[in-house]
Structures are given as structure tokens and as C-alpha cells.
Design a protein around this motif. Structure first.
Motif, PDB file in Angstrom:
ATOM      1  N   ASN A   1       0.817  -1.216   0.000  1.00  0.00           N
ATOM      2  CA  ASN A   1       0.000   0.000   0.000  1.00  0.00           C
ATOM      3  C   ASN A   1       0.848   1.261   0.000  1.00  0.00           C
ATOM      4  OD1 ASN A   1      -2.430  -1.380  -0.047  1.00  0.00           O
ATOM      5  ND2 ASN A   1      -2.656  -1.407   2.185  1.00  0.00           N
ATOM      6  N   SER A   2       2.018   1.206   0.628  1.00  0.00           N
ATOM      7  CA  SER A   2       2.885   2.385   0.701  1.00  0.00           C
ATOM      8  C   SER A   2       3.526   2.729  -0.637  1.00  0.00           C
ATOM      9  CB  SER A   2       3.973   2.177   1.749  1.00  0.00           C
ATOM     10  OG  SER A   2       4.902   1.180   1.332  1.00  0.00           O
ATOM     11  N   THR A   3       3.528   1.777  -1.561  1.00  0.00           N
ATOM     12  CA  THR A   3       4.176   2.003  -2.859  1.00  0.00           C
ATOM     13  C   THR A   3       3.226   1.906  -4.048  1.00  0.00           C
ATOM     14  OG1 THR A   3       4.791  -0.346  -2.906  1.00  0.00           O
ATOM     15  CG2 THR A   3       6.421   1.198  -2.034  1.00  0.00           C
ATOM     16  N   HIS A   4       1.935   1.722  -3.776  1.00  0.00           N
ATOM     17  CA  HIS A   4       0.951   1.587  -4.852  1.00  0.00           C
ATOM     18  C   HIS A   4      -0.271   2.460  -4.568  1.00  0.00           C
ATOM     19  CE1 HIS A   4       3.454  -1.984  -5.403  1.00  0.00           C
ATOM     20  NE2 HIS A   4       2.999  -2.064  -6.630  1.00  0.00           N
ATOM     21  N   PRO A   5      -0.142   3.754  -4.805  1.00  0.00           N
ATOM     22  CA  PRO A   5      -1.261   4.661  -4.497  1.00  0.00           C
ATOM     23  C   PRO A   5      -2.514   4.388  -5.323  1.00  0.00           C
ATOM     24  CG  PRO A   5       0.445   5.783  -5.772  1.00  0.00           C
ATOM     25  CD  PRO A   5       1.019   4.478  -5.352  1.00  0.00           C
ATOM     26  N   ASP A   6      -2.378   3.765  -6.485  1.00  0.00           N
ATOM     27  CA  ASP A   6      -3.543   3.520  -7.337  1.00  0.00           C
ATOM     28  C   ASP A   6      -4.310   2.251  -6.970  1.00  0.00           C
ATOM     29  OD1 ASP A   6      -3.028   5.811  -8.755  1.00  0.00           O
ATOM     30  OD2 ASP A   6      -1.879   4.782 -10.325  1.00  0.00           O
ATOM     31  N   VAL A   7      -3.681   1.375  -6.170  1.00  0.00           N
ATOM     32  CA  VAL A   7      -4.326   0.135  -5.733  1.00  0.00           C
ATOM     33  C   VAL A   7      -4.056  -0.025  -4.242  1.00  0.00           C
ATOM     34  CG1 VAL A   7      -4.503  -2.360  -6.006  1.00  0.00           C
ATOM     35  CG2 VAL A   7      -3.968  -0.947  -7.990  1.00  0.00           C
TER      36      VAL A   7
END
Length: 432
Positions: free
Chosen positions: A56-62
């Protein structure tokens, strides 16, 4: 479509039903037009929540919402299946290799073949193959469980055995040497773990289950499995192995006392053994699993879990992308090795630094080097069946009785075959 799928529970109907249901059910709150795609993930292994946080910390779109549930065998699978039936299942769920066909037969999985195909070569072939059924892929693997020989190197040397047995013939010969020297000592043991026995059968080339069209094939007593049964029956009859329930306190008592000298088991057994016989630290080692043919070495696998896409997921593409990241990203894999104790299914994961450390319990050996070689030799053709709860219970019971001498391994296999077929017929499955 619904009626026939529920009546017969055949694999082909379950697969066919998925195409028409991909857009229904739960699995995502929101879409890209309204913000990040949100997918739910249910699992139970320690450390999973940390990997989700990293994603979640590296995938703002998912964004992934993780819920911890009971382990599969303790109610988790029932909860997942109930959620699918109710139409509010998560997009992703932890479903072991051995249970995935059961979910497929129940129509509880979503076809992710197209989305997963680009990643196929990034995983051990056997692991990717077992993440699907009948040519359809339903998820991507997190971990596998290659097998090896875990043994007391010091006590083998005491009995004049300077190298671990490379073949099963050598294993039997060494068993005779050890027991002749000390009637209270055994090279190893025969237990009642059905999945361990399945790994032994897989190594020999067993093909317990298969699919063709809308029918299952079942051959739990095929020639390869009978060969394994005959080998262990011979050791039991000659009293060259200790007969003791798998993972029983009596087993670890014998290992601690030096009367049970080895264990042919999966990678996950190494920390269990180390924790169970701490007083013997430094005396153990890991060697390749004995093979049937030294010219054609093969290994077995006894465990492993894919993250599967469940029926009704609205975001199959993102679910598969998450599953792939979960099992391949270096930070996630390091976390899972440390916190969950996995052995990665991803080929890149095998080079993770967390697997390269010398292990003091095993005399400073880098034991994962052995399991890495083992993983590369696991044949991909082994398939689990759709009623493994019944199958494993019947086989485990039969193994225990065979060890006690009240039946034979051949008879146990025949009985397991019969019970499996009966359960499949009761559930309306078609058998070829």
C-alpha cells in the motif's frame, strides 16, 4: 447455469460459470474513476499484514484491505466459501495447493489465466502449475515446500556412514547398518502424515488426480505410489524404521535422544525440528532427498500456498498484480521469510539474502542451498484432488494402521481410493 453447477459440482461447469460472474459479487469498494482501486485480501499467516502495508505504501492507485481469518483447516476455508456463496467474498484469499481444486470444483474461484500468464516463467514450474486446475489459472503462488533429508551427521558418522544416502537403495542399506549396530537406533521413522507421503509419491512420478473435459480421474494407487508403498512396507516389516505418529512428542524425544536419526521432510520442518531438539544443536545437517534413479534425480513437495482470486472479484487484473508483487518483491519476500517462514515460489526469491545465512543448528550450513536445488527438481505434473479433506483423513488413518501392522500400505491406498471416489460421487462429481 447455477443449478447444474450446484447439482453436479463438476469442474467444467464450475469453470464455465466463472466467465459469466466476473462482474458480480464483492471484491472492490471503489474504482479508478473515484480513486484508488480497493481490493480485499483474507489470509492467516503471520507477517502477511506487513507485506500488505509495504504494498500500500508504494501503490497509491491500488490499495489492499487485509483481514486476518482463522487458518484454512480451522475454519478459514469455510468462511471463504461461505463468503463466495453470499456474494461478499474478498478478491484474494489464501488457498493451499491441496485445497485449490476443492474451491475450483465448488465454483468459488475466478479465472485469472490471462492475467497470470505473463508471470508464469517467474515461478517454480510445479508451483505455477498447482495454482490452477484443468488448464485454468486462479492465482499466483507465495511459497512452496521442497523436500530434503534432515539428518544427524554426527550419529551417521558414528555408525560409519560418512555421506548421506543419495538413493533410496542406499537409504535402506544404511538403515540396516544402523539398526544392526544398535537395535534401539533407526535411520528414520514412518509416520501418518498424508501430505508427507504425497510428497514421496510425487517424487516417484505419481499422478493422483487429473481432469479431462468435465471429468476427474483418480489414481491414488498408481504404479509410482505402489513403488513408494512397497519400499516403506519393506522397511516397516524389517523393523528398520521407527513407527511413530508424525510430529508426536515421542518422535522428538527419539530425535533428541539419538535413536531417530533423520527426517525426510519439507523445508518448513527445519525450524520445527530445531525448536523441538535444541539440545542437539550443531549436530544436524541437510542433504538432498534420496532419489530412485541417480541419473534422473527428482524431488517432492509437501506444502505451499497461492493467493487465489475468488469468484466475484471486480478487479481481477489488480488482484493478480498484487498477488505477483506479494510473492516477488524483495522487501515483501524478506518479510515473509523472516515472519512467516516461507520458502519462496518465485525464482528471484531464491536469491533473497534472508535465505543465505548459515544456520547454527545445522552446523553453520546454508541449508536453503539444498532446498533451492530440490525445488528445481520437483516435477510439475502432480495434481491435488477436489475432496482432499476426505482423502487426507483416509490416507492418514491408513498410514497409521499400516505402521501398527493392522493393515498394509497397499490396502491403505486402495481404501483411500475407494473413500475418495465415494465422496466425489456423493458430491455429484463426474469421474472418468
Amino acid at each position: 447455469m447455477k443449478n447444474r453447477a450446484l447439482r453436479t459440482a463438476t469442474l467444467a461447469v464450475a469453470i464455465a460459470s466463472l466467465a459469466g460472474t466476473a462482474a458480480c459479487g464483492s471484491g472492490g469498494a471503489g474504482d479508478k474513476a473515484a480513486g484508488p482501486v480497493r481490493i480485499e485480501f483474507w489470509g492467516w499467516a503471520p507477517g502477511y499484514e506487513k507485506s500488505v502495508e509495504l504494498f500500500n505504501s508504494t501503490h497509491p492507485d491500488v490499495q489492499v484491505v487485509y483481514s486476518k481469518i482463522s487458518p484454512g483447516s480451522k475454519g478459514g476455508y469455510t468462511k471463504l466459501l461461505s463468503a463466495v456463496k453470499a456474494g461478499n467474498a474478498p478478491c484474494v484469499g489464501s488457498v493451499g495447493f491441496e485445497t485449490l481444486p476443492t474451491f475450483a470444483a465448488a465454483g468459488a474461484l475466478q479465472d485469472a489465466t490471462a492475467e497470470a500468464a505473463p508471470y508464469a516463467k517467474e515461478y517454480a514450474a510445479s508451483a505455477f502449475a498447482q495454482s490452477g486446475v484443468a488448464g485454468r489459472t486462479y492465482g499466483l503462488p507465495v511459497d512452496i515446500a521442497p523436500m530434503a533429508l534432515i539428518y544427524r551427521k554426527d550419529l551417521f558418522a558414528k555408525y560409519g556412514i560418512t555421506e548421506a544416502p543419495r538413493t533410496w537403495d542406499e537409504y535402506a542399506a544404511d538403515a540396516a547398518v544402523i539398526h544392526a549396530a544398535d537395535p534401539n537406533a533407526y535411520i528414520g521413522y514412518f509416520g501418518n502424515d498424508a501430505y508427507n507421503f504425497a510428497g514421496l509419491a510425487q517424487q516417484a512420478g505419481a499422478k493422483w488426480f487429473g481432469t479431462g473435459g468435465d471429468k476427474w480421474t483418480v489414481s491414488l494407487d498408481d504404479p509410482a505410489t505402489k513403488k513408494v508403498a512397497a519400499f516403506w512396507q519393506g522397511l516397516i516389516d524389517k523393523k528398520l524404521v521407527k513407527v511413530v505418529p508424525s510430529f508426536d512428542t515421542a518422535l522428538y524425544k527419539g530425535m533428541g535422544e539419538g535413536t531417530v536419526l533423520s527426517d525426510v521432510n519439507a523445508v518448513w520442518d527445519t525450524p520445527i525440528l530445531a525448536d523441538s531438539v535444541k539440545q542437539t544443536s550443531g549436530n544436524w545437517a541437510v542433504a538432498p532427498m534420496p532419489v530412485w534413479d541417480a541419473a534422473r534425480p527428482a524431488s517432492g513437495n509437501a506444502g505451499g500456498t497461492p493467493n487465489a482470486v475468488l469468484k466475484g472479484c471486480k478487479h481481477t487484473k489488480e488482484a493478480v498484480e498484487f498477488a505477483h508483487w506479494f510473492g516477488t518483491d524483495p522487501a515483501s519476500v524478506s518479510n515473509l521469510v523472516k515472519e512467516t517462514g516461507i520458502y519462496p515460489a518465485a525464482l528471484t526469491g531464491l536469491d533473497n539474502p534472508a535465505l543465505a545465512a548459515p544456520d547454527p543448528f545445522y552446523g553453520g550450513q546454508k541449508i536453503y542451498d539444498v532446498f533451492k536445488a530440490s525445488a528445481a527438481q520437483v516435477a510439475p505434473g502432480f495434481q491435488w484432488g477436489p475432496v482432499m479433506t476426505r482423502t487426507s483423513a483416509a490416507l492418514g488413518d491408513g498410514l497409521g494402521k499400516a505402521g501398527a501392522g493392522t493393515t498394509t500400505l497397499d490396502a491403505a491406498l486402495a481404501d483411500t481410493q475407494a473413500q475418495t471416489l465415494a465422496e466425489m460421487k456423493t458430491q455429484g462429481m463426474e469421474i472418468g
